[in-house]
Design a protein around this motif. Structure first.
Motif, PDB file in Angstrom:
ATOM      1  N   ARG A  84       0.833  -1.208   0.000  1.00  0.00           N
ATOM      2  CA  ARG A  84       0.000   0.000   0.000  1.00  0.00           C
ATOM      3  C   ARG A  84       0.872   1.264   0.000  1.00  0.00           C
ATOM      4  O   ARG A  84       0.634   2.207  -0.757  1.00  0.00           O
ATOM      5  N   HIS A  87       2.760   1.615  -3.338  1.00  0.00           N
ATOM      6  CA  HIS A  87       1.818   2.091  -4.349  1.00  0.00           C
ATOM      7  C   HIS A  87       1.617   3.597  -4.248  1.00  0.00           C
ATOM      8  O   HIS A  87       1.660   4.316  -5.256  1.00  0.00           O
ATOM      9  N   GLN A 141       2.779  -6.631  -8.802  1.00  0.00           N
ATOM     10  CA  GLN A 141       1.381  -6.220  -8.652  1.00  0.00           C
ATOM     11  C   GLN A 141       1.294  -4.714  -8.436  1.00  0.00           C
ATOM     12  O   GLN A 141       0.482  -4.024  -9.070  1.00  0.00           O
ATOM     13  N   VAL A 142       2.138  -4.198  -7.553  1.00  0.00           N
ATOM     14  CA  VAL A 142       2.120  -2.765  -7.254  1.00  0.00           C
ATOM     15  C   VAL A 142       2.519  -1.950  -8.484  1.00  0.00           C
ATOM     16  O   VAL A 142       1.820  -1.012  -8.877  1.00  0.00           O
ATOM     17  N   PHE A 145      -0.035  -2.125 -11.297  1.00  0.00           N
ATOM     18  CA  PHE A 145      -1.238  -1.361 -10.980  1.00  0.00           C
ATOM     19  C   PHE A 145      -1.006   0.127 -11.230  1.00  0.00           C
ATOM     20  O   PHE A 145      -1.860   0.820 -11.796  1.00  0.00           O
ATOM     21  N   GLU A 149      -2.947   2.554 -13.904  1.00  0.00           N
ATOM     22  CA  GLU A 149      -3.582   3.812 -13.475  1.00  0.00           C
ATOM     23  C   GLU A 149      -3.093   4.991 -14.312  1.00  0.00           C
ATOM     24  O   GLU A 149      -3.892   5.840 -14.746  1.00  0.00           O
ATOM     25  N   PHE A 191      -7.289  -1.670  -5.690  1.00  0.00           N
ATOM     26  CA  PHE A 191      -5.925  -2.044  -5.320  1.00  0.00           C
ATOM     27  C   PHE A 191      -5.919  -2.829  -4.016  1.00  0.00           C
ATOM     28  O   PHE A 191      -5.260  -3.871  -3.894  1.00  0.00           O
TER      29      PHE A 191
END
Length: 215
Positions: A84, A87, A141-142, A145, A149, A191
């Motif tokens: 988190r 990201h 994944q981060v 993503f 975006e 997310f």
């Protein structure tokens, strides 16, 4: 009123703000001096030429990205917290991250976050290649993503619009699904959902298969 003496950190703060807002191409020594209300010669005295300034911004970004620390009671919660935070940091400074990448320091920048993930993966009982797979999967994944975006933000207006594409027919006669997919996605919620599901699946003990006993 007497102005507080300018410091190197003041220069770097202002330069980083310009790069974040407008990109590195907008960062000139003259513009930076105007932002700080000082002479161009003062900027040179504190940080050297423009290339030295960019190098300093890159090093600072790498250092700041190394400040990511996990939070939570369980390894899974702490891994999600690292994802988190990573990201958020990547999303908030795309131009600075791009500069780090251009200077070949991406792996170094990600190392502290990877080490934090390694610690938590070990705490979850995983070792070796399996642990490495978890660390890389979370990182990919981060980063993936964030790239999605950014591409979405830059995309032109879509025609036909999302609401025109989804109806009961295209949603296999699931009108609630059609309504949901016709609305814009909530990136934060998406997310969080995806990274939690990924981490939960990755930390599950691998299924054990038993060979059939011929007898």
């Amino acid at each position: 009123m007497t102005r507080t003496a300018l410091t190197r950190d003041d220069v770097l703060d202002a330069a980083a703000a310009l790069v974040r807002q407008l990109g590195p191409q907008a960062l000139t020594m003259r513009k930076l001096a105007a932002e700080l209300g000082t002479a161009v010669t003062s900027i040179y005295w504190h940080v050297g030429n423009r290339e030295s300034l960019l190098d300093a911004l890159v090093e600072r970004t790498v250092h700041e990205m190394g400040a990511i620390r996990p939070a939570g009671r369980t390894p899974a919660q702490r891994i999600v917290s690292v994802a988190r935070r990573l990201h958020r940091e990547l999303r908030e400074r795309p131009h600075l991250i791009a500069m780090v990448h251009e200077r070949g320091l991406t792996d170094r920048m990600f190392l502290p976050a990877q080490q934090a993930l390694v610690h938590e993966v070990h705490a979850a009982g995983l070792r070796g290649a399996r642990a490495a797979e978890v660390v890389r999967s979370v990182q990919y994944q981060v980063v993936g993503f964030v790239l999605v975006e950014r591409n979405r933000d830059r995309a032109p207006v879509q025609s036909p619009a999302r609401g025109e594409l989804w109806d009961s027919r295209t949603a296999e006669h699931d009108p609630a699904l059609a309504r949901a997919l016709s609305r814009p996605a909530d990136p934060e919620k998406l997310f969080e959902t995806s990274v939690r599901a990924l981490v939960s699946a990755l930390l599950e003990p691998p299924a054990r298969t038993r060979e059939a006993d011929p007898n």
